[in-house]
Design a protein around this motif. Structure first.
Motif, PDB file in Angstrom:
ATOM      1  N   ARG A 286       1.027  -1.087  -0.042  1.00 36.51           N
ATOM      2  CA  ARG A 286      -0.102   0.050  -0.122  1.00 36.51           C
ATOM      3  C   ARG A 286       0.814   1.210   0.119  1.00 36.51           C
ATOM      4  O   ARG A 286       1.743   1.363   0.889  1.00 36.51           O
ATOM      5  CB  ARG A 286      -0.882   0.137   1.316  1.00 36.51           C
ATOM      6  CG  ARG A 286      -2.070   1.100   1.365  1.00 36.51           C
ATOM      7  CD  ARG A 286      -3.014   0.835   2.486  1.00 36.51           C
ATOM      8  NE  ARG A 286      -2.322   0.331   3.702  1.00 36.51           N
ATOM      9  CZ  ARG A 286      -1.762   1.042   4.664  1.00 36.51           C
ATOM     10  NH1 ARG A 286      -1.944   2.247   4.510  1.00 36.51           N
ATOM     11  NH2 ARG A 286      -1.411   0.745   5.843  1.00 36.51           N
ATOM     12  N   LEU A 287       0.788   1.947  -1.099  1.00 30.61           N
ATOM     13  CA  LEU A 287       1.550   3.174  -0.949  1.00 30.61           C
ATOM     14  C   LEU A 287       1.485   4.123   0.287  1.00 30.61           C
ATOM     15  O   LEU A 287       0.438   4.159   0.814  1.00 30.61           O
ATOM     16  CB  LEU A 287       0.906   3.975  -2.155  1.00 30.61           C
ATOM     17  CG  LEU A 287       1.748   5.191  -2.670  1.00 30.61           C
ATOM     18  CD1 LEU A 287       3.139   4.610  -3.184  1.00 30.61           C
ATOM     19  CD2 LEU A 287       1.112   5.987  -3.920  1.00 30.61           C
ATOM     20  N   GLY A 288       2.483   4.390   0.745  1.00 34.79           N
ATOM     21  CA  GLY A 288       2.744   5.193   2.241  1.00 34.79           C
ATOM     22  C   GLY A 288       2.606   4.476   3.266  1.00 34.79           C
ATOM     23  O   GLY A 288       3.032   4.937   4.355  1.00 34.79           O
ATOM     24  N   HIS A 289       2.660   2.953   2.944  1.00 37.36           N
ATOM     25  CA  HIS A 289       2.550   2.075   4.287  1.00 37.36           C
ATOM     26  C   HIS A 289       3.895   2.127   4.899  1.00 37.36           C
ATOM     27  O   HIS A 289       5.010   2.022   4.255  1.00 37.36           O
ATOM     28  CB  HIS A 289       2.090   0.835   3.821  1.00 37.36           C
ATOM     29  CG  HIS A 289       2.334  -0.171   5.065  1.00 37.36           C
ATOM     30  ND1 HIS A 289       1.515  -0.125   6.140  1.00 37.36           N
ATOM     31  CD2 HIS A 289       2.962  -1.325   5.290  1.00 37.36           C
ATOM     32  CE1 HIS A 289       1.719  -0.906   6.968  1.00 37.36           C
ATOM     33  NE2 HIS A 289       2.606  -1.688   6.452  1.00 37.36           N
ATOM     34  N   LYS A 290       3.956   2.476   6.292  1.00 35.76           N
ATOM     35  CA  LYS A 290       5.318   2.320   6.925  1.00 35.76           C
ATOM     36  C   LYS A 290       5.415   1.083   7.715  1.00 35.76           C
ATOM     37  O   LYS A 290       4.425   0.655   8.410  1.00 35.76           O
ATOM     38  CB  LYS A 290       5.477   3.520   8.142  1.00 35.76           C
ATOM     39  CG  LYS A 290       5.468   4.863   7.546  1.00 35.76           C
ATOM     40  CD  LYS A 290       5.493   5.696   8.233  1.00 35.76           C
ATOM     41  CE  LYS A 290       5.619   7.264   7.424  1.00 35.76           C
ATOM     42  NZ  LYS A 290       5.785   8.390   8.403  1.00 35.76           N
TER      43      LYS A 290
ATOM     44  N   CYS B  15      11.019   1.094   7.041  1.00 38.34           N
ATOM     45  CA  CYS B  15      10.598   1.123   5.719  1.00 38.34           C
ATOM     46  C   CYS B  15       9.364   2.000   5.330  1.00 38.34           C
ATOM     47  O   CYS B  15       8.569   1.999   6.327  1.00 38.34           O
ATOM     48  CB  CYS B  15      10.547   0.011   4.765  1.00 38.34           C
ATOM     49  SG  CYS B  15      12.131  -1.245   5.187  1.00 38.34           S
ATOM     50  N   GLU B  16       9.200   2.483   4.044  1.00 35.28           N
ATOM     51  CA  GLU B  16       7.805   3.122   3.749  1.00 35.28           C
ATOM     52  C   GLU B  16       7.832   2.777   2.372  1.00 35.28           C
ATOM     53  O   GLU B  16       8.772   3.134   1.511  1.00 35.28           O
ATOM     54  CB  GLU B  16       8.128   4.570   3.978  1.00 35.28           C
ATOM     55  CG  GLU B  16       6.702   5.258   3.473  1.00 35.28           C
ATOM     56  CD  GLU B  16       6.666   6.713   3.825  1.00 35.28           C
ATOM     57  OE1 GLU B  16       5.499   7.297   3.594  1.00 35.28           O
ATOM     58  OE2 GLU B  16       7.314   7.348   4.393  1.00 35.28           O
TER      59      GLU B  16
ATOM     60  N   ILE C 116       7.149   3.687  -1.392  1.00 36.99           N
ATOM     61  CA  ILE C 116       7.023   5.079  -2.130  1.00 36.99           C
ATOM     62  C   ILE C 116       6.670   5.064  -3.252  1.00 36.99           C
ATOM     63  O   ILE C 116       6.526   6.150  -3.948  1.00 36.99           O
ATOM     64  CB  ILE C 116       8.314   5.742  -1.879  1.00 36.99           C
ATOM     65  CG1 ILE C 116       9.463   4.943  -2.393  1.00 36.99           C
ATOM     66  CG2 ILE C 116       8.537   6.114  -0.200  1.00 36.99           C
ATOM     67  CD1 ILE C 116      10.900   5.768  -2.635  1.00 36.99           C
ATOM     68  N   GLU C 117       6.774   3.708  -3.966  1.00 41.71           N
ATOM     69  CA  GLU C 117       6.276   3.417  -5.430  1.00 41.71           C
ATOM     70  C   GLU C 117       5.521   2.015  -5.357  1.00 41.71           C
ATOM     71  O   GLU C 117       6.085   1.146  -4.578  1.00 41.71           O
ATOM     72  CB  GLU C 117       7.453   3.521  -6.282  1.00 41.71           C
ATOM     73  CG  GLU C 117       8.184   4.671  -6.599  1.00 41.71           C
ATOM     74  CD  GLU C 117       9.054   4.438  -7.639  1.00 41.71           C
ATOM     75  OE1 GLU C 117       9.020   3.465  -8.373  1.00 41.71           O
ATOM     76  OE2 GLU C 117      10.288   5.205  -7.377  1.00 41.71           O
TER      77      GLU C 117
ATOM     78  N   TYR D  50      10.586   0.848  -1.765  1.00 44.65           N
ATOM     79  CA  TYR D  50      10.528   1.322  -0.374  1.00 44.65           C
ATOM     80  C   TYR D  50      11.791   1.805   0.086  1.00 44.65           C
ATOM     81  O   TYR D  50      12.636   1.162  -0.262  1.00 44.65           O
ATOM     82  CB  TYR D  50       9.858   0.385   0.319  1.00 44.65           C
ATOM     83  CG  TYR D  50      10.316  -1.043   0.531  1.00 44.65           C
ATOM     84  CD1 TYR D  50      11.298  -1.559   1.142  1.00 44.65           C
ATOM     85  CD2 TYR D  50       9.765  -1.951  -0.367  1.00 44.65           C
ATOM     86  CE1 TYR D  50      11.580  -2.854   1.042  1.00 44.65           C
ATOM     87  CE2 TYR D  50       9.966  -3.295  -0.467  1.00 44.65           C
ATOM     88  CZ  TYR D  50      11.072  -3.740   0.237  1.00 44.65           C
ATOM     89  OH  TYR D  50      11.444  -5.210   0.185  1.00 44.65           O
ATOM     90  N   THR D  51      11.620   2.850   1.151  1.00 46.79           N
ATOM     91  CA  THR D  51      12.966   3.137   1.887  1.00 46.79           C
ATOM     92  C   THR D  51      13.469   2.129   2.895  1.00 46.79           C
ATOM     93  O   THR D  51      12.599   1.174   3.069  1.00 46.79           O
ATOM     94  CB  THR D  51      12.524   4.380   2.651  1.00 46.79           C
ATOM     95  OG1 THR D  51      11.540   4.016   3.472  1.00 46.79           O
ATOM     96  CG2 THR D  51      12.301   5.544   1.896  1.00 46.79           C
TER      97      THR D  51
END
Length: 153
Positions: A40-44, A61-62, A64-65, A74-75
């Motif tokens: 899910r976009l934005g999910h941390k 992580c998050e 981001i795409e 993700y980060t």
């Protein structure tokens, strides 16, 4: 000083099955680490593993795409690194090519981590993910209860 990691493989499975192996938290736990991932976009979310010198065993992580079933990024932050993981898939008639990029290793400590992680990622994309794919049915459901993987093994 900067270093990026890139791996390219072709899995002999349909893109939907490969996507499921890369985005299902139970599957991810088998090829990487325990996690609370959601596609899910934005999910941390966080990966959890055994602490190592210089790392408490937690990776933050998050997402981001997200472009299912083709792209996920993700980060990846933990210990001395603040990086980005990007996975790109392409459907072909006889399999799914995957490009796995872990980028942004900057500085001396991060460079050392990238050397260790490069070896780890090589084993993951070439052995662990294919092993998980082999244990999935056609719908992408895991067919057994294999214990979770540990990134540092």
């Amino acid at each position: 000083m900067k270093r990026d990691l890139r791996f390219e493989v072709i899995y002999k499975h349909p893109i939907e099955k490969v996507w499921r192996a890369l985005t299902d938290p139970k599957a991810i736990a088998q090829w990487l680490m325990e996690n609370d991932f959601e596609p899910r976009l934005g999910h941390k979310f966080m990966f959890h593993s055994k602490p190592q010198p210089g790392w408490d065993g937690k990776t933050y992580c998050e997402v981001i795409e997200l472009d299912p079933p083709r792209r996920l990024a993700y980060t990846w932050r933990g210990g001395p690194i603040d990086t980005l993981l990007r996975i790109t898939l392409e459907p072909l008639a006889d399999g799914t090519p995957m490009v796995h990029e872990h980028t942004g290793f900057r500085g001396g400590k991060a460079l050392m981590v990238s050397l260790i992680m490069g070896s780890g990622w090589k084993g993951i994309v070439n052995k662990r993910i294919p092993a998980v794919l082999a244990r999935m049915d056609a719908a992408g459901n895991l067919t057994d209860g294999v214990a979770p993987a540990k990134m540092c093994e």
